[in-house]
Design a protein around this motif. Structure first.
Motif, PDB file in Angstrom:
ATOM      1  N   THR A 164      10.905   0.583  -8.894  1.00 47.48           N
ATOM      2  CA  THR A 164       9.938   1.119  -7.929  1.00 47.48           C
ATOM      3  C   THR A 164       8.529   0.760  -8.384  1.00 47.48           C
ATOM      4  O   THR A 164       8.181   0.977  -9.550  1.00 47.48           O
ATOM      5  CB  THR A 164      10.067   2.644  -7.800  1.00 47.48           C
ATOM      6  N   GLU A 165       7.761   0.195  -7.464  1.00 51.55           N
ATOM      7  CA  GLU A 165       6.378  -0.162  -7.742  1.00 51.55           C
ATOM      8  C   GLU A 165       5.466   0.583  -6.768  1.00 51.55           C
ATOM      9  O   GLU A 165       5.775   0.686  -5.579  1.00 51.55           O
ATOM     10  CB  GLU A 165       6.156  -1.673  -7.601  1.00 51.55           C
ATOM     11  N   PHE A 166       4.362   1.085  -7.288  1.00 53.60           N
ATOM     12  CA  PHE A 166       3.377   1.776  -6.459  1.00 53.60           C
ATOM     13  C   PHE A 166       2.120   0.915  -6.373  1.00 53.60           C
ATOM     14  O   PHE A 166       1.599   0.450  -7.394  1.00 53.60           O
ATOM     15  CB  PHE A 166       3.039   3.140  -7.059  1.00 53.60           C
ATOM     16  N   LEU A 167       1.666   0.698  -5.152  1.00 54.83           N
ATOM     17  CA  LEU A 167       0.463  -0.096  -4.907  1.00 54.83           C
ATOM     18  C   LEU A 167      -0.562   0.763  -4.191  1.00 54.83           C
ATOM     19  O   LEU A 167      -0.281   1.328  -3.125  1.00 54.83           O
ATOM     20  CB  LEU A 167       0.786  -1.335  -4.068  1.00 54.83           C
ATOM     21  N   GLY A 168      -1.736   0.860  -4.774  1.00 56.99           N
ATOM     22  CA  GLY A 168      -2.824   1.590  -4.138  1.00 56.99           C
ATOM     23  C   GLY A 168      -3.631   0.654  -3.251  1.00 56.99           C
ATOM     24  O   GLY A 168      -4.030  -0.442  -3.675  1.00 56.99           O
ATOM     25  N   VAL A 169      -3.855   1.051  -2.015  1.00 59.28           N
ATOM     26  CA  VAL A 169      -4.581   0.232  -1.051  1.00 59.28           C
ATOM     27  C   VAL A 169      -6.073   0.452  -1.239  1.00 59.28           C
ATOM     28  O   VAL A 169      -6.566   1.571  -1.113  1.00 59.28           O
ATOM     29  CB  VAL A 169      -4.162   0.581   0.396  1.00 59.28           C
ATOM     30  N   LEU A 170      -6.781  -0.639  -1.541  1.00 60.53           N
ATOM     31  CA  LEU A 170      -8.233  -0.578  -1.716  1.00 60.53           C
ATOM     32  C   LEU A 170      -8.885  -0.760  -0.351  1.00 60.53           C
ATOM     33  O   LEU A 170      -9.204  -1.868   0.065  1.00 60.53           O
ATOM     34  CB  LEU A 170      -8.696  -1.651  -2.700  1.00 60.53           C
ATOM     35  N   ALA A 171      -9.057   0.326   0.350  1.00 61.10           N
ATOM     36  CA  ALA A 171      -9.539   0.251   1.727  1.00 61.10           C
ATOM     37  C   ALA A 171     -10.942  -0.334   1.809  1.00 61.10           C
ATOM     38  O   ALA A 171     -11.317  -0.940   2.809  1.00 61.10           O
ATOM     39  CB  ALA A 171      -9.509   1.639   2.360  1.00 61.10           C
ATOM     40  N   ALA A 172     -11.748  -0.163   0.759  1.00 58.89           N
ATOM     41  CA  ALA A 172     -13.125  -0.641   0.793  1.00 58.89           C
ATOM     42  C   ALA A 172     -13.219  -2.158   0.602  1.00 58.89           C
ATOM     43  O   ALA A 172     -14.253  -2.750   0.885  1.00 58.89           O
ATOM     44  CB  ALA A 172     -13.954   0.059  -0.274  1.00 58.89           C
ATOM     45  N   SER A 173     -12.161  -2.780   0.113  1.00 56.55           N
ATOM     46  CA  SER A 173     -12.194  -4.231  -0.154  1.00 56.55           C
ATOM     47  C   SER A 173     -11.444  -4.982   0.941  1.00 56.55           C
ATOM     48  O   SER A 173     -10.432  -5.632   0.694  1.00 56.55           O
ATOM     49  CB  SER A 173     -11.585  -4.533  -1.520  1.00 56.55           C
ATOM     50  N   ARG A 174     -11.957  -4.912   2.138  1.00 55.79           N
ATOM     51  CA  ARG A 174     -11.320  -5.598   3.254  1.00 55.79           C
ATOM     52  C   ARG A 174     -11.541  -7.105   3.149  1.00 55.79           C
ATOM     53  O   ARG A 174     -12.610  -7.565   2.750  1.00 55.79           O
ATOM     54  CB  ARG A 174     -11.863  -5.061   4.579  1.00 55.79           C
ATOM     55  N   VAL A 175     -10.517  -7.862   3.536  1.00 55.58           N
ATOM     56  CA  VAL A 175     -10.540  -9.317   3.410  1.00 55.58           C
ATOM     57  C   VAL A 175     -10.710  -9.937   4.788  1.00 55.58           C
ATOM     58  O   VAL A 175     -10.082  -9.498   5.761  1.00 55.58           O
ATOM     59  CB  VAL A 175      -9.240  -9.829   2.757  1.00 55.58           C
ATOM     60  N   ASP A 176     -11.557 -10.955   4.860  1.00 53.27           N
ATOM     61  CA  ASP A 176     -11.712 -11.709   6.105  1.00 53.27           C
ATOM     62  C   ASP A 176     -10.483 -12.580   6.300  1.00 53.27           C
ATOM     63  O   ASP A 176     -10.145 -13.409   5.440  1.00 53.27           O
ATOM     64  CB  ASP A 176     -12.968 -12.576   6.037  1.00 53.27           C
ATOM     65  N   VAL A 177      -9.779 -12.386   7.411  1.00 59.43           N
ATOM     66  CA  VAL A 177      -8.530 -13.124   7.653  1.00 59.43           C
ATOM     67  C   VAL A 177      -8.762 -14.629   7.651  1.00 59.43           C
ATOM     68  O   VAL A 177      -7.903 -15.399   7.199  1.00 59.43           O
ATOM     69  CB  VAL A 177      -7.899 -12.678   8.996  1.00 59.43           C
ATOM     70  N   SER A 178      -9.908 -15.073   8.117  1.00 61.65           N
ATOM     71  CA  SER A 178     -10.170 -16.517   8.208  1.00 61.65           C
ATOM     72  C   SER A 178     -10.259 -17.178   6.839  1.00 61.65           C
ATOM     73  O   SER A 178     -10.155 -18.399   6.731  1.00 61.65           O
ATOM     74  CB  SER A 178     -11.459 -16.770   8.992  1.00 61.65           C
TER      75      SER A 178
END
Length: 231
Positions: A164-178
């Protein structure tokens, strides 16, 4: 051939003889033309053959590099989980399609060339990125090697190792899809993309929002669970 013209007594002409070789006949010129016609035909055939071989060589690696692998394994409750993985050896890509018991499919893309994993969970409005670790490379490499021998695997519950792996989502570090490479850009189009980081667990104050189970032919199943970090 010797030709002689002798003066007749009536016209008092001197006799004259000439020695000439045989005159070239039309039949003697035919082999020469046939040689050049045959040579031109052979060259045209060679050029056409090389062109076809080059075209087939361009098509063949792409078709042979794609291998579909199907993996079936029971979950902890005994319900069978059906997964499929498309192995693209040419581009160093492995794409998992994970179908839940509710018949909902999530996608997980391993890009070993750029060292990234992209998660596209069902019923979510975003994609999530993580950098690959050594264990990820090992699991993907095992899948690539196994796919050259078989394309279907039935894992046993008693022999399967679960993690089992837990990943925390860094909501402030949004990535530009392009800025993403293909095929991640296509996979996550019209979605928000966020980086994640691996952690020991979400802690009691945080909730696990969703999990994705990924199984490999080496009898290893990894349950990846996501939670959102505080802003």
């Amino acid at each position: 051939m010797v030709r002689c013209w002798k003066r007749s007594e009536a016209h008092s002409e001197d006799a004259r003889c000439t020695d000439r070789g045989p005159a070239a006949s039309p039949q003697s010129q035919f082999p020469h033309k046939a040689f050049w016609v045959s040579l031109s035909a052979c060259l045209l055939l060679v050029i056409t053959t090389l062109g076809l071989l080059g075209h087939l060589r361009l098509l063949q690696p792409r078709s042979q590099s794609l291998q579909t692998v199907r993996i079936t394994v029971p979950d902890q409750t005994g319900v069978l989980i059906n997964q499929s993985a498309i192995v693209d050896q040419q581009n160093d890509l492995v794409t998992f399609s994970v179908t839940s018991p509710a018949n909902q499919t999530s996608t997980v893309l391993f890009d070993t060339k750029h060292g990234l994993i992209c998660y596209k969970p069902v019923n979510q409005d975003g994609c999530f990125l993580r950098k690959m670790e050594r264990s990820d490379y090992d699991n993907v490499q095992a899948l690539v090697q196994e796919s050259t021998h078989k394309n279907q695997f039935q894992l046993s519950e008693n022999e399967t190792q679960r993690q089992t792996e837990f990943l925390g989502v860094l909501a402030a570090s949004r990535v530009d899809v392009s800025t993403l490479k293909e095929p991640m850009q296509t996979l996550c189009q019209d979605r928000s993309v966020h980086w994640t980081k691996k952690a020991d667990g979400p802690g009691k104050q945080r909730l696990v929002y969703f999990c994705i189970d990924i199984c490999f032919p080496s009898n290893v199943c990894v349950s990846v669970c996501f939670y959102y970090l505080p802003e």
